[in-house]
Scaffold this active site. Sequence first.
Site, mmCIF file in Angstrom:
data_model
loop_
_atom_site.group_PDB
_atom_site.id
_atom_site.type_symbol
_atom_site.label_atom_id
_atom_site.label_comp_id
_atom_site.label_asym_id
_atom_site.label_seq_id
_atom_site.Cartn_x
_atom_site.Cartn_y
_atom_site.Cartn_z
ATOM 1 N N ARG A 250 0.822 -1.213 0.000
ATOM 2 C CA ARG A 250 0.000 0.000 0.000
ATOM 3 C C ARG A 250 0.854 1.260 0.000
ATOM 4 O O ARG A 250 0.541 2.248 -0.677
ATOM 5 C CB ARG A 250 -0.915 -0.029 1.221
ATOM 6 N N HIS B 203 0.364 4.065 -2.858
ATOM 7 C CA HIS B 203 -0.191 5.381 -2.561
ATOM 8 C C HIS B 203 0.771 6.502 -2.918
ATOM 9 O O HIS B 203 0.327 7.619 -3.206
ATOM 10 C CB HIS B 203 -0.585 5.457 -1.082
ATOM 11 N N HIS C 124 -5.572 -7.467 -3.685
ATOM 12 C CA HIS C 124 -6.419 -7.617 -2.508
ATOM 13 C C HIS C 124 -6.329 -9.021 -1.932
ATOM 14 O O HIS C 124 -6.936 -9.298 -0.902
ATOM 15 C CB HIS C 124 -7.876 -7.331 -2.869
ATOM 16 N N TRP D 261 -9.878 -10.426 2.570
ATOM 17 C CA TRP D 261 -10.493 -10.744 1.283
ATOM 18 C C TRP D 261 -10.340 -12.225 0.940
ATOM 19 O O TRP D 261 -11.116 -12.770 0.190
ATOM 20 C CB TRP D 261 -9.844 -9.911 0.173
ATOM 21 N N ASP E 181 -14.774 -4.381 -5.491
ATOM 22 C CA ASP E 181 -14.386 -5.767 -5.765
ATOM 23 C C ASP E 181 -15.475 -6.451 -6.592
ATOM 24 O O ASP E 181 -15.203 -7.078 -7.615
ATOM 25 C CB ASP E 181 -14.183 -6.547 -4.456
#
Length: 429
Positions: free
Chosen positions: A111, A115, A244, A276, A305
């Site tokens: 992440r 980002h 994910h 997930w 999703d």
Amino acid sequence: MAVSLSAASHLLCSSTRVSLFPAVTSSSSPVVALSSSASPHSLSSLRSVASSSLFPCTTSFVLQRKHPINGTSTRMVSPKCAASDAAQLRSAKEDIKVLLRTKFCHPILVRLGWHDAGTYNKNIEEWPQRGGANGSLRFEAELKHAANAGLLNALKLIQPIKDKYPNISYADLFQLASATAVEEAGGPEIPMKYGRVDVVAPEQCPEEGRLPDAGPPSPADHLRDVFYRMGLDDKEIVALSGAHTLGRARPDRSGWGKPETKYTKTGPGEAGGQSWTVKWLKFDNSYFKDIKEKRDEDLLVLPTDAVLFEDPSFKNYAEKYAEDPAAFFKDYAEAHAKLSNLGAKFDPPEGIIIDNAPEKFVAAKYSTGKKELSDSMKKKIRAEYEAIGGSPDKPLPTNYFLNIIIAIGVLVLLSTLFGGNNNSDFSGF
């Protein structure tokens, strides 16, 4: 503790804006929430991180700098030429692997890199106004964006590595950590290059609102608006969503997911949240298979999703990845590498490659290079040849007596074979 891809950035309250980028960390360190009511201590830490940046690439000099996390002094040496040093990048990658194996922080490191890069706007030419992978996420101004909630935790995890290897830009370190996390979780090897230049001031951070949400009113349109702005297409949107497969969401921080499931109640790392996938620290194509089958209520499915199997264009790729893990790995690796380069300015311009490909076999490299026999070997062969009656100037003489003996032997053998078969029974029964 965390969140991942499509819901990644949600580590605040339920009203917080959630991002589609990877998220979640299973590190045991507490997440520091960023909000208007953040404590002076947490904001102080952010300001310390924000003040730390690489110095211009000029002559080398040494100075004292306060550690952005614990306030201790560190000797810093500015880089002499390129934005990052190749040898330090290689060593830092090994240290990141150790960090991953001890803190289980794969999701939040993925992440972090996403980002920093995901703010890129292809319609803006100037650097760093165009955003992208430029290290701006280390500044308080950008860390306070709702989509980046909890990423101070990621900075705390990798800051010791940055201190150990000062000749690596933050932009490179973020992308190195992200790609290494995918690979260490069992994912594909990402074809990365390095040499990204860092921005040097918070004024160079992009404005808030460039990262995707997890629950927009029109998920397909929203995904295209955000990712098309980056220059990515439908295939890359779906492939990147597959990240994910890593991570968890927590309702007390993002407003998404369950407080705990049978898959998260024992960790690793801090327990809790909703993942997930069943094995949420293993990178594979389970994300697509689980969404398609919709058979487990303990697994998280966000609006961004679910739309992958509802939108006709997205569905083509999602169905393919659910059935073909090799195709998913290939497309994901390409999309991740592309994302990691968005908006970056490289020094040197061609970038730095640190993962050396296996050396190709070249037969000539292993040859003695001699084109003919040595004199001693020639003499030895000639002596053996002459010993049986030959010479370099004429062939061996014919031995007529030997030839006659061989011919007689062949005739006797043939006579024996055919003559003895006259009385044989070939009826077979």
